[in-house]
Every structure is written in structure tokens, then in C-alpha cells.
Design an enzyme around this catalytic site. Structure first.
Site, PDB file in Angstrom:
ATOM      1  N   GLU A  57      -1.330  -5.375   4.691  1.00  0.00           N
ATOM      2  CA  GLU A  57      -2.438  -5.768   3.800  1.00  0.00           C
ATOM      3  C   GLU A  57      -2.302  -7.256   3.472  1.00  0.00           C
ATOM      4  O   GLU A  57      -2.043  -7.628   2.326  1.00  0.00           O
ATOM      5  CB  GLU A  57      -2.362  -4.895   2.525  1.00  0.00           C
ATOM      6  CG  GLU A  57      -3.630  -4.863   1.723  1.00  0.00           C
ATOM      7  CD  GLU A  57      -3.562  -3.852   0.585  1.00  0.00           C
ATOM      8  OE1 GLU A  57      -4.171  -2.767   0.683  1.00  0.00           O
ATOM      9  OE2 GLU A  57      -2.884  -4.144  -0.423  1.00  0.00           O
TER      10      GLU A  57
ATOM     11  N   CYS B   4     -13.707  -1.512  24.406  1.00  0.00           N
ATOM     12  CA  CYS B   4     -13.137  -0.217  24.797  1.00  0.00           C
ATOM     13  C   CYS B   4     -14.187   0.888  24.590  1.00  0.00           C
ATOM     14  O   CYS B   4     -15.219   0.678  23.948  1.00  0.00           O
ATOM     15  CB  CYS B   4     -11.851   0.089  24.018  1.00  0.00           C
ATOM     16  SG  CYS B   4     -12.101   0.560  22.294  1.00  0.00           S
TER      17      CYS B   4
ATOM     18  N   CYS C 194       0.857  -1.194   0.000  1.00  0.00           N
ATOM     19  CA  CYS C 194       0.000   0.000   0.000  1.00  0.00           C
ATOM     20  C   CYS C 194       0.889   1.239   0.000  1.00  0.00           C
ATOM     21  O   CYS C 194       2.032   1.203   0.459  1.00  0.00           O
ATOM     22  CB  CYS C 194      -0.882  -0.028   1.250  1.00  0.00           C
ATOM     23  SG  CYS C 194      -1.857   1.455   1.542  1.00  0.00           S
ATOM     24  N   HIS C 195       0.344   2.335  -0.472  1.00  0.00           N
ATOM     25  CA  HIS C 195       1.102   3.594  -0.470  1.00  0.00           C
ATOM     26  C   HIS C 195       1.574   3.957   0.942  1.00  0.00           C
ATOM     27  O   HIS C 195       2.618   4.575   1.114  1.00  0.00           O
ATOM     28  CB  HIS C 195       0.242   4.715  -1.057  1.00  0.00           C
ATOM     29  CG  HIS C 195       1.035   5.884  -1.515  1.00  0.00           C
ATOM     30  ND1 HIS C 195       1.239   6.175  -2.847  1.00  0.00           N
ATOM     31  CD2 HIS C 195       1.718   6.810  -0.808  1.00  0.00           C
ATOM     32  CE1 HIS C 195       2.005   7.245  -2.927  1.00  0.00           C
ATOM     33  NE2 HIS C 195       2.304   7.659  -1.715  1.00  0.00           N
TER      34      HIS C 195
ATOM     35  N   ARG D  39      -2.137  -2.245  -7.727  1.00  0.00           N
ATOM     36  CA  ARG D  39      -1.716  -2.965  -6.527  1.00  0.00           C
ATOM     37  C   ARG D  39      -0.720  -4.037  -6.909  1.00  0.00           C
ATOM     38  O   ARG D  39      -0.978  -4.840  -7.821  1.00  0.00           O
ATOM     39  CB  ARG D  39      -2.906  -3.648  -5.875  1.00  0.00           C
ATOM     40  CG  ARG D  39      -3.294  -3.253  -4.469  1.00  0.00           C
ATOM     41  CD  ARG D  39      -2.317  -2.441  -3.690  1.00  0.00           C
ATOM     42  NE  ARG D  39      -2.857  -1.969  -2.438  1.00  0.00           N
ATOM     43  CZ  ARG D  39      -2.908  -0.685  -2.087  1.00  0.00           C
ATOM     44  NH1 ARG D  39      -2.437   0.263  -2.884  1.00  0.00           N
ATOM     45  NH2 ARG D  39      -3.396  -0.341  -0.902  1.00  0.00           N
TER      46      ARG D  39
END
Ligand SMILES: NC(=O)c1ccc[n+]([C@@H]2O[C@H](COP(=O)([O-])OP(=O)(O)OC[C@H]3O[C@@H](n4cnc5c(N)ncnc54)[C@H](O)[C@@H]3O)[C@@H](O)[C@H]2O)c1
Ligand SMILES: N[C@@H](CCC(=O)N[C@@H](CSCO)C(=O)NCC(=O)O)C(=O)O
Ligand SMILES: [Zn+2]
Ligand SMILES: [Zn+2]
Length: 372
Positions: A63, A95, A40-41, A367
Site C-alpha cells: 500500500e 491479457c 493493511c490487515h 490505518r
């Protein structure tokens, strides 16, 4: 045990492939064999040194998809052999953030995760006795990795790892921003700035919900063809508009009769973020920031833009609650409701991971996926 991993030693330097030591899972942790991981970027952003949370040496990657090979004490919801997608946004369901139902940003382990550590504040990775840090709680550029149970989504076992790994970030971030964060309605007009691995998934999300005009903006003309295949109805290249003496905001306002109902910034450029806000419609336009900007970057606009009804928002992991929503998105893929295959333009062995980064930087790949 030993595992092969791509190690980021320093900002701005290529990754090197190492055989590192990996300790087994401790309380509430799971050992996962990663079968595939997208690039991923954001991995590049951290490697470049622009990430204020970027610390080295670390094993990047967030990813991935793989198989549970061992579980630590106290793990009740996963067992050996389960197929999983690691989640950089966990879902503890206990939470304050999870219980609010107002956000997907579970904070139970965010403090240690941001320091590259497991919840007990130690690392499971080391080399020659020196710790190597985790990244985003996932470190999917390692053949084997240890992940907290609350940061694993269990998925169906017939889903192909080499495709559904992309649901671990890009697919969910893009489609989720449309359906979970913005909740775009059928018939809306929308603009997507940046038609890369995230923006094209925003486009496919907009098509899914029945948006009317789907306007794509990118400096790379090669992105037009793929974006049209995914549902884009109009393409604007800011370079062409500026060369003709115009500007991108005016062009969008004209095309949408006063401004877009929604815009999505999928680049990480603060100048574009301003354009994305200002091209939305007076009174109700909503602009969603997805892109991650470098340390120290700030956004600005005239407050009048907000006074007159536009809203500036952001989206992390598409607003998805990972353990709940990721298995559903895998189902959508398996049922043919979303397209992932076409967006995975390159695959490579871990040894070629630096080529994967180069393909992304040059704009050649949408990708790239590492196959173990
Ligand atoms: N918020 C989140 O949860 C989340 C998740 C994943 C990625 N991201 C961020 O989203 C951004 C996009 O990631 P990606 O993997 O799609 O990157 P990418 O490199 O695949 O795509 C970026 C696209 O933007 C285009 N572009 C660059 N500068 C431009 C400009 N000035 N005007 C128009 N187009 C321009 C490029 O040509 C490219 O097509 C990154 O900043 C990444 O870190 C955020
Ligand atoms: N460490 C960065 C934060 C980067 C960031 O915003 N990350 C997104 C996911 S990007 C995935 O490709 C995110 O989920 N943010 C919420 C969070 O980190 O808690 C920085 O400090 O700039
Ligand atoms: Zn990502
Ligand atoms: Zn939580």
C-alpha cells in the site's frame, strides 16, 4: 544499490530492519523510491502464516506511494520523477483477463508474483548473496523497490504520498467494491461487516452513491463514532444482540424490511460471510466478500439461499483497473470528494513498523502509515 527494508524472515516473527541489496530494474521494470506505505490487515495475514502463498524471507507491504528513480529497458509509459502508486493487481491491457472487460484480475504476471518473484522468475532483493522474496509484486516496506511497469499507476505530482499511499489498497478496495463490483444504486440498503481500514471505505463509498440505510456491524464499539462520521446510519454490535438473545441476521432483516440489498464482508471470517449472505433480501440480495480467510477455510450456506435469489460474490482491489482508476481516485481525494486523512490514525518511521502491526491487531489504529 543498498536500501533499508523491513524483512519478514519467518511466519509469526516480528520484522527486522535491514540494509539489503537491490538490483536495478530489468526489462519492463521500474525502480521506485517509496515515500510512504500503509499497513493493511493482509500484510499481517501473510506474516501470521495463514496465507497459503506466504513465503519467507520476504519484504511485505502493498500500500505504497513514491517516485520513479530509474526505468529499465523497454519502459515507455513512465520516466524518472513520475509519482506512482504500485499495484498488486496490475493492468497490462493485453491479457485475456484485461481484454475480457469482465474483471480487473490481470493475469499476465500473477504466476511469478505469487511466488515472490519478478516476471523473469528472479528476485531483485538479496542479503549476503541470498535472495529475499518480493511480496504481491510491490514490497513497499522497502525504501526502494523494483516493480513491473504494468503494476504502476502514474498519479498527479501534487498528491501527498503520506495520504494517497492508502489508495494503493484500502481506499480503492472499499470504495471500489461499492462502485465497480456491486455498482450499488442510490436508495439501496446496505450492510458492512467489519469497520476497519476496508469497511470504513465501503461506508464512504455507500454514502457517495447515495445509499439509504448504511448499517455497520463490528464487535469493537469504538468503531461506531468514526463509522457514523463516514456515513453509517445504524450500528449493530453482535455481542449486544446475542446478549439480548437475538441474532445479527434477524436484526438486519427486521431493520431492512426483509433483508439488505447489498452486504459487504470486510473481516475474513467465514462464519460472518454466511451471516452476510443470509441477511440479504430474498430474490435480489447480493453479498460481496472482501475479507481474506486463512488457508483451508471454507464457506457454507444452504443452497436454498441462492436458489431463492441471493448472490454470493467477491471483490479484489475493489474491482478497480489500477492504471486507469487509481489516478481518478487520487483526483477524488485532491478534490475533497473522499476523506482519507481521518482514517490514517497513526504514522511511524520504518523502525517502528512492528508497533504499527500491534496497533492494528489491538484495534487501536484504523490505518497506520510508515513514512520513509
Ligand atoms: N479483497 C481485497 O482486495 C482485500 C483488500 C484489502 C484487505 N482485504 C481483507 O479485508 C479484511 C479487512 O481488512 P482491514 O485492513 O479493514 O482489517 P482491520 O483489522 O482494519 O478491520 C477488521 C474489522 O473487523 C472487526 N471484526 C473482527 N471480527 C469481527 C466479527 N466477528 N464480527 C464483527 N466485526 C469483526 C474488527 O473489530 C475490525 O474493526 C482482511 O481480511 C483483509 O485481508 C481484502
Ligand atoms: N495469497 C492469498 C490471497 C489473498 C487475496 O485474496 N488477496 C487479494 C488482495 S488483499 C489486499 O489486501 C487479491 O487481490 N486477491 C486476488 C489475487 O490474489 O489474485 C491466498 O492465497 O489466500
Ligand atoms: Zn491490502
Ligand atoms: Zn492483463
Amino acid at each position: 544499490m543498498k536500501t533499508k527494508a523491513a524483512v519478514a524472515w519467518k511466519a509469526g516473527q516480528p520484522l527486522t530492519i535491514e540494509t539489503v541489496d537491490l538490483q536495478g530494474p530489468k526489462l519492463g521494470e521500474v525502480l521506485v523510491e517509496i515515500k510512504a506505505s500503509g499497513i493493511c490487515h493482509t500484510d499481517y495475514y501473510t506474516l501470521s502464516g495463514a496465507d497459503p502463498e506466504g513465503i519467507f524471507p520476504a519484504i511485505l507491504g502493498h500500500e505504497g506511494a513514491g517516485i520513479v528513480v530509474d526505468v529499465g529497458p523497454g519502459v515507455t509509459t513512465l520516466k524518472k520523477g513520475d509519482h506512482v502508486i504500485p499495484l498488486y493487481t496490475p493492468e497490462c491491457r493485453g491479457c485475456k483477463f484485461c481484454l475480457s472487460r469482465k474483471t480487473n484480475l490481470c493475469q499476465l504476471i500473477r504466476g511469478t508474483q505469487g511466488k515472490g518473484l519478478m516476471p523473469d522468475a528472479t528476485s531483485r532483493f538479496s542479503l549476503n548473496g541470498e535472495p529475499i522474496l518480493h511480496y504481491m509484486g510491490t514490497s513497499t516496506f522497502s525504501n526502494f523497490t523494483v516493480v513491473p511497469e504494468i503494476a504502476l499507476a502514474k498519479i498527479r505530482s501534487d498528491a501527498p504520498f503520506d495520504k494517497v499511499c492508502y489508495i494503493g489498497c484500502g481506499v480503492t478496495t472499499g470504495i471500489g467494491a461499492v462502485i465497480f463490483t456491486a455498482k450499488v444504486e442510490a436508495g439501496a440498503n446496505a450492510v458492512v461487516f467489519g469497520l476497519g481500514g476496508i469497511g470504513l471505505n465501503v461506508i464512504q463509498g455507500l454514502k457517495m452513491v447515495g445509499a439509504d440505510k448504511i448499517i455497520g456491524v463490528d464487535l469493537n464499539p469504538a468503531r461506531e463514532k468514526m463509522a457514523r462520521e463516514f456515513g453509517m446510519t445504524h450500528f449493530l454490535n453482535p455481542k449486544d444482540i446475542e446478549a439480548a438473545g437475538g441474532n445479527i441476521v434477524d436484526a438486519i432483516v427486521q431493520l431492512t424490511d426483509g433483508g439488505a440489498d447489498y452486504s459487504f464482508e470486510c473481516i475474513g471470517n467465514t462464519r460472518v460471510m454466511r451471516q452476510a449472505l443470509e441477511c440479504t433480501h430474498k430474490g435480489w440480495g447480493r453479498s460481496i466478500i472482501i475479507g481474506v480467510a486463512e488457508a483451508g477455510a471454507e464457506i457454507s450456506t444452504r443452497p436454498f439461499q441462492l436458489v431463492t435469489g441471493r448472490k454470493w460474490e467477491g471483490s479484489a482491489f475493489g474491482g478497480a483497473r489500477g492504471r486507469t482508476d487509481v489516478p481518478k481516485i487520487v483526483d477524488w481525494y485532491m478534490e475533497g470528494k473522499i476523506n482519507i486523512d481521518k482514517l490514517i490514525t497513526h504514522t511511524m518511521p520504518l523502525e517502528d513498523i512492528n508497533k504499527g502491526f500491534d496497533l492494528m491487531k489491538s484495534g487501536e489504529s484504523i490505518r497506520g502509515v510508515v513514512l520513509f
